[in-house]
Design a protein around this motif. Structure first.
Motif, PDB file in Angstrom:
ATOM      1  N   TRP A  36      20.088  44.050  -7.001  1.00 49.63           N
ATOM      2  CA  TRP A  36      19.090  45.116  -7.034  1.00 49.63           C
ATOM      3  C   TRP A  36      18.926  45.672  -5.630  1.00 49.63           C
ATOM      4  O   TRP A  36      18.867  44.923  -4.646  1.00 49.63           O
ATOM      5  CB  TRP A  36      17.748  44.597  -7.543  1.00 49.63           C
ATOM      6  CG  TRP A  36      17.706  44.407  -9.023  1.00 49.63           C
ATOM      7  CD1 TRP A  36      17.922  43.255  -9.718  1.00 49.63           C
ATOM      8  CD2 TRP A  36      17.434  45.414  -9.999  1.00 49.63           C
ATOM      9  NE1 TRP A  36      17.805  43.485 -11.063  1.00 49.63           N
ATOM     10  CE2 TRP A  36      17.495  44.796 -11.272  1.00 49.63           C
ATOM     11  CE3 TRP A  36      17.135  46.773  -9.934  1.00 49.63           C
ATOM     12  CZ2 TRP A  36      17.270  45.499 -12.464  1.00 49.63           C
ATOM     13  CZ3 TRP A  36      16.913  47.474 -11.108  1.00 49.63           C
ATOM     14  CH2 TRP A  36      16.977  46.845 -12.358  1.00 49.63           C
ATOM     15  N   SER A  49      17.903  41.826  -3.783  1.00 41.56           N
ATOM     16  CA  SER A  49      18.105  40.625  -4.578  1.00 41.56           C
ATOM     17  C   SER A  49      19.475  40.664  -5.238  1.00 41.56           C
ATOM     18  O   SER A  49      19.996  41.743  -5.526  1.00 41.56           O
ATOM     19  CB  SER A  49      17.023  40.504  -5.654  1.00 41.56           C
ATOM     20  OG  SER A  49      17.183  39.310  -6.395  1.00 41.56           O
ATOM     21  N   CYS A  50      20.034  39.486  -5.457  1.00 45.93           N
ATOM     22  CA  CYS A  50      21.314  39.434  -6.149  1.00 45.93           C
ATOM     23  C   CYS A  50      21.482  38.088  -6.835  1.00 45.93           C
ATOM     24  O   CYS A  50      20.796  37.109  -6.504  1.00 45.93           O
ATOM     25  CB  CYS A  50      22.475  39.715  -5.201  1.00 45.93           C
ATOM     26  SG  CYS A  50      22.648  38.510  -3.874  1.00 45.93           S
ATOM     27  N   THR A  57      20.836  32.710  -6.664  1.00 43.41           N
ATOM     28  CA  THR A  57      20.045  33.916  -6.422  1.00 43.41           C
ATOM     29  C   THR A  57      19.645  34.007  -4.956  1.00 43.41           C
ATOM     30  O   THR A  57      19.389  32.985  -4.302  1.00 43.41           O
ATOM     31  CB  THR A  57      18.791  33.938  -7.299  1.00 43.41           C
ATOM     32  OG1 THR A  57      18.003  32.776  -7.039  1.00 43.41           O
ATOM     33  CG2 THR A  57      19.167  33.968  -8.776  1.00 43.41           C
ATOM     34  N   TYR A  59      17.442  36.642  -1.964  1.00 42.65           N
ATOM     35  CA  TYR A  59      16.430  37.678  -1.804  1.00 42.65           C
ATOM     36  C   TYR A  59      16.316  38.094  -0.349  1.00 42.65           C
ATOM     37  O   TYR A  59      16.500  37.282   0.559  1.00 42.65           O
ATOM     38  CB  TYR A  59      15.076  37.159  -2.285  1.00 42.65           C
ATOM     39  CG  TYR A  59      15.087  36.693  -3.721  1.00 42.65           C
ATOM     40  CD1 TYR A  59      15.379  35.378  -4.041  1.00 42.65           C
ATOM     41  CD2 TYR A  59      14.845  37.590  -4.758  1.00 42.65           C
ATOM     42  CE1 TYR A  59      15.427  34.956  -5.358  1.00 42.65           C
ATOM     43  CE2 TYR A  59      14.884  37.179  -6.086  1.00 42.65           C
ATOM     44  CZ  TYR A  59      15.179  35.869  -6.380  1.00 42.65           C
ATOM     45  OH  TYR A  59      15.223  35.456  -7.681  1.00 42.65           O
ATOM     46  N   ILE A  69      15.041  37.472  -9.741  1.00 38.38           N
ATOM     47  CA  ILE A  69      16.142  38.053 -10.492  1.00 38.38           C
ATOM     48  C   ILE A  69      16.612  37.064 -11.545  1.00 38.38           C
ATOM     49  O   ILE A  69      16.625  35.848 -11.311  1.00 38.38           O
ATOM     50  CB  ILE A  69      17.306  38.460  -9.545  1.00 38.38           C
ATOM     51  CG1 ILE A  69      18.347  39.295 -10.283  1.00 38.38           C
ATOM     52  CG2 ILE A  69      17.934  37.232  -8.893  1.00 38.38           C
ATOM     53  CD1 ILE A  69      19.407  39.906  -9.360  1.00 38.38           C
ATOM     54  N   LEU A  80      14.685  42.189 -12.943  1.00 36.05           N
ATOM     55  CA  LEU A  80      14.013  41.945 -11.679  1.00 36.05           C
ATOM     56  C   LEU A  80      12.517  41.892 -11.965  1.00 36.05           C
ATOM     57  O   LEU A  80      11.896  42.935 -12.236  1.00 36.05           O
ATOM     58  CB  LEU A  80      14.310  43.029 -10.644  1.00 36.05           C
ATOM     59  CG  LEU A  80      13.731  42.768  -9.259  1.00 36.05           C
ATOM     60  CD1 LEU A  80      14.442  41.583  -8.601  1.00 36.05           C
ATOM     61  CD2 LEU A  80      13.851  44.011  -8.366  1.00 36.05           C
ATOM     62  N   CYS A  95      20.364  49.081  -9.712  1.00 38.67           N
ATOM     63  CA  CYS A  95      21.154  47.864  -9.808  1.00 38.67           C
ATOM     64  C   CYS A  95      22.617  48.216  -9.545  1.00 38.67           C
ATOM     65  O   CYS A  95      23.026  49.371  -9.684  1.00 38.67           O
ATOM     66  CB  CYS A  95      20.986  47.177 -11.152  1.00 38.67           C
ATOM     67  SG  CYS A  95      21.507  48.126 -12.578  1.00 38.67           S
TER      68      CYS A  95
END
Length: 125
Positions: A36, A49-50, A57, A59, A69, A80, A95
């Motif tokens: 995101w 975030s991913c 994850t 951030y 996420i 999210l 995204c």
């Protein structure tokens, strides 16, 4: 050609919550890094975030502890969850899939990874 579609943006008060969705067609999200990003007019897009293929994850410092996420493989969708929203979270959220990097140090993606229109989040004080 795969396509991502973001949704869930809205106008909320400071301290409020939102849950953004990123639905994919033509690309299986659980097999790829997905992230995101957000952008404010006049500023560069920021990776916030991913999630990796194994489910790790990451951030950015700006959202750590407030955003989360997740993904639903059955729905081929990444979410999210945004809690304790602040006025500085106001931005257009996108995204992206097939990221360059998804780690504690960086969340980046090439321009070709962004195929959706984004969703607008506005937080009033």
């Amino acid at each position: 050609q795969w396509q991502l579609a973001e949704s869930g943006g809205d106008l909320v008060q400071s301290g409020g919550t939102l849950n953004l969705s990123c639905a994919s067609s033509g690309l299986v999200l659980e097999y790829n890094m997905v992230g995101w990003f957000r952008q404010v007019p006049g500023k560069e897009r920021e990776g916030i975030s991913c999630i990796t293929r194994p489910g790790e994850t990451y951030y950015s410092d700006s959202v750590k502890g407030r955003f989360s996420i997740s993904r639903d493989s059955a729905k081929n969708t990444v979410y999210l969850q945004m809690n304790n929203l602040k006025p500085e979270d106001t931005a257009r959220y996108y995204c992206a899939a097939l990221l360059d990097r998804c780690s504690r140090r960086a969340i980046t993606a090439p321009a070709s990874s962004f195929t959706g229109q984004g969703t607008q989040v506005a937080v009033s004080s």
